[in-house]
Design a protein around this motif. Structure first.
Motif, PDB file in Angstrom:
ATOM      1  N   ASN A 133       6.802  38.166 -66.127  1.00 32.48           N
ATOM      2  CA  ASN A 133       6.813  38.400 -64.688  1.00 32.48           C
ATOM      3  C   ASN A 133       8.193  38.666 -64.096  1.00 32.48           C
ATOM      4  O   ASN A 133       8.309  39.392 -63.121  1.00 32.48           O
ATOM      5  CB  ASN A 133       6.191  37.204 -63.957  1.00 32.48           C
ATOM      6  N   LEU A 134       9.217  38.060 -64.632  1.00 36.38           N
ATOM      7  CA  LEU A 134      10.557  38.199 -64.072  1.00 36.38           C
ATOM      8  C   LEU A 134      11.469  38.860 -65.101  1.00 36.38           C
ATOM      9  O   LEU A 134      11.340  38.635 -66.291  1.00 36.38           O
ATOM     10  CB  LEU A 134      11.108  36.822 -63.670  1.00 36.38           C
ATOM     11  N   SER A 135      12.411  39.657 -64.612  1.00 41.38           N
ATOM     12  CA  SER A 135      13.264  40.385 -65.560  1.00 41.38           C
ATOM     13  C   SER A 135      14.636  39.753 -65.740  1.00 41.38           C
ATOM     14  O   SER A 135      15.205  39.799 -66.816  1.00 41.38           O
ATOM     15  CB  SER A 135      13.430  41.832 -65.094  1.00 41.38           C
ATOM     16  N   ASP A 136      15.176  39.168 -64.708  1.00 42.20           N
ATOM     17  CA  ASP A 136      16.525  38.620 -64.752  1.00 42.20           C
ATOM     18  C   ASP A 136      16.524  37.215 -65.339  1.00 42.20           C
ATOM     19  O   ASP A 136      15.711  36.371 -64.950  1.00 42.20           O
ATOM     20  CB  ASP A 136      17.109  38.608 -63.337  1.00 42.20           C
ATOM     21  N   GLY A 137      17.435  36.949 -66.283  1.00 37.51           N
ATOM     22  CA  GLY A 137      17.515  35.639 -66.927  1.00 37.51           C
ATOM     23  C   GLY A 137      17.816  34.515 -65.951  1.00 37.51           C
ATOM     24  O   GLY A 137      17.241  33.436 -66.036  1.00 37.51           O
ATOM     25  N   LYS A 138      18.713  34.777 -65.009  1.00 42.52           N
ATOM     26  CA  LYS A 138      19.061  33.744 -64.026  1.00 42.52           C
ATOM     27  C   LYS A 138      17.870  33.452 -63.120  1.00 42.52           C
ATOM     28  O   LYS A 138      17.597  32.292 -62.789  1.00 42.52           O
ATOM     29  CB  LYS A 138      20.258  34.199 -63.200  1.00 42.52           C
ATOM     30  N   GLU A 139      17.153  34.488 -62.750  1.00 42.21           N
ATOM     31  CA  GLU A 139      15.972  34.322 -61.908  1.00 42.21           C
ATOM     32  C   GLU A 139      14.899  33.514 -62.636  1.00 42.21           C
ATOM     33  O   GLU A 139      14.253  32.642 -62.054  1.00 42.21           O
ATOM     34  CB  GLU A 139      15.439  35.706 -61.532  1.00 42.21           C
ATOM     35  N   LYS A 140      14.735  33.793 -63.936  1.00 44.91           N
ATOM     36  CA  LYS A 140      13.773  33.048 -64.749  1.00 44.91           C
ATOM     37  C   LYS A 140      14.143  31.570 -64.796  1.00 44.91           C
ATOM     38  O   LYS A 140      13.295  30.697 -64.625  1.00 44.91           O
ATOM     39  CB  LYS A 140      13.733  33.597 -66.175  1.00 44.91           C
ATOM     40  N   MET A 141      15.432  31.310 -65.039  1.00 49.19           N
ATOM     41  CA  MET A 141      15.904  29.923 -65.133  1.00 49.19           C
ATOM     42  C   MET A 141      15.662  29.188 -63.816  1.00 49.19           C
ATOM     43  O   MET A 141      15.157  28.066 -63.809  1.00 49.19           O
ATOM     44  CB  MET A 141      17.385  29.894 -65.497  1.00 49.19           C
ATOM     45  N   GLU A 142      16.025  29.804 -62.706  1.00 45.96           N
ATOM     46  CA  GLU A 142      15.845  29.164 -61.397  1.00 45.96           C
ATOM     47  C   GLU A 142      14.374  28.867 -61.120  1.00 45.96           C
ATOM     48  O   GLU A 142      14.040  27.804 -60.602  1.00 45.96           O
ATOM     49  CB  GLU A 142      16.430  30.048 -60.302  1.00 45.96           C
ATOM     50  N   TYR A 143      13.502  29.803 -61.477  1.00 47.43           N
ATOM     51  CA  TYR A 143      12.070  29.594 -61.255  1.00 47.43           C
ATOM     52  C   TYR A 143      11.555  28.422 -62.084  1.00 47.43           C
ATOM     53  O   TYR A 143      10.860  27.540 -61.564  1.00 47.43           O
ATOM     54  CB  TYR A 143      11.287  30.864 -61.588  1.00 47.43           C
ATOM     55  N   VAL A 144      11.884  28.422 -63.369  1.00 48.77           N
ATOM     56  CA  VAL A 144      11.405  27.362 -64.259  1.00 48.77           C
ATOM     57  C   VAL A 144      11.931  26.002 -63.793  1.00 48.77           C
ATOM     58  O   VAL A 144      11.183  25.031 -63.719  1.00 48.77           O
ATOM     59  CB  VAL A 144      11.799  27.642 -65.727  1.00 48.77           C
ATOM     60  N   VAL A 145      13.214  25.936 -63.461  1.00 48.55           N
ATOM     61  CA  VAL A 145      13.812  24.669 -63.022  1.00 48.55           C
ATOM     62  C   VAL A 145      13.150  24.184 -61.739  1.00 48.55           C
ATOM     63  O   VAL A 145      12.805  23.004 -61.612  1.00 48.55           O
ATOM     64  CB  VAL A 145      15.340  24.811 -62.848  1.00 48.55           C
ATOM     65  N   SER A 146      12.938  25.076 -60.784  1.00 46.74           N
ATOM     66  CA  SER A 146      12.332  24.646 -59.514  1.00 46.74           C
ATOM     67  C   SER A 146      10.886  24.194 -59.706  1.00 46.74           C
ATOM     68  O   SER A 146      10.443  23.230 -59.079  1.00 46.74           O
ATOM     69  CB  SER A 146      12.425  25.747 -58.460  1.00 46.74           C
ATOM     70  N   GLU A 147      10.149  24.874 -60.596  1.00 47.85           N
ATOM     71  CA  GLU A 147       8.767  24.466 -60.858  1.00 47.85           C
ATOM     72  C   GLU A 147       8.714  23.106 -61.558  1.00 47.85           C
ATOM     73  O   GLU A 147       7.866  22.275 -61.252  1.00 47.85           O
ATOM     74  CB  GLU A 147       8.049  25.524 -61.696  1.00 47.85           C
ATOM     75  N   LEU A 148       9.606  22.884 -62.504  1.00 51.23           N
ATOM     76  CA  LEU A 148       9.636  21.597 -63.204  1.00 51.23           C
ATOM     77  C   LEU A 148      10.098  20.477 -62.285  1.00 51.23           C
ATOM     78  O   LEU A 148       9.622  19.342 -62.393  1.00 51.23           O
ATOM     79  CB  LEU A 148      10.530  21.692 -64.439  1.00 51.23           C
TER      80      LEU A 148
END
Length: 102
Positions: A45-60
């Motif tokens: 769903n997401l292309s940018d690594g930083k964006e992926k990290m922020e999403y995963v961290v916020s969801e967790l």
């Protein structure tokens, strides 16, 4: 104070501490279990690594009970997620090397 009162207080404190420590490990395990699912969820769903990290961290972070958020803050969760990303990357690299015969 008698010895029985002192022992009663000590046992109460030990019970509280062991409950808190046990719950800490329970939360940590739940986070570790959820990390791979969240990483898999963002990969397509997401292309940018930083964006992926922020999403995963916020969801967790949403999974952490409020009293434990000072212990499992976003920085700690980010380190757990980064460790998982690194392990996944190492595994993928090993599989590629195995397939190519390196």
């Amino acid at each position: 104070m008698s010895w029985s009162e002192i022992l009663s207080i000590i046992m109460t404190i030990l019970t509280i501490v062991s409950t808190i420590v046990g719950y800490y490990f329970n939360i940590k395990q739940k986070l570790l279990d959820a990390i791979n699912g969240k990483i898999d969820e963002v990969e397509g769903n997401l292309s940018d690594g930083k964006e992926k990290m922020e999403y995963v961290v916020s969801e967790l972070y949403k999974l952490v009970p409020i009293p434990y958020r000072s212990i499992f803050n976003k920085s700690v969760i980010e380190k757990l997620v980064q460790k998982a990303f690194d392990k996944i990357e190492d595994y993928a690299e090993k599989q590629v090397n195995k397939k190519t015969g390196k």
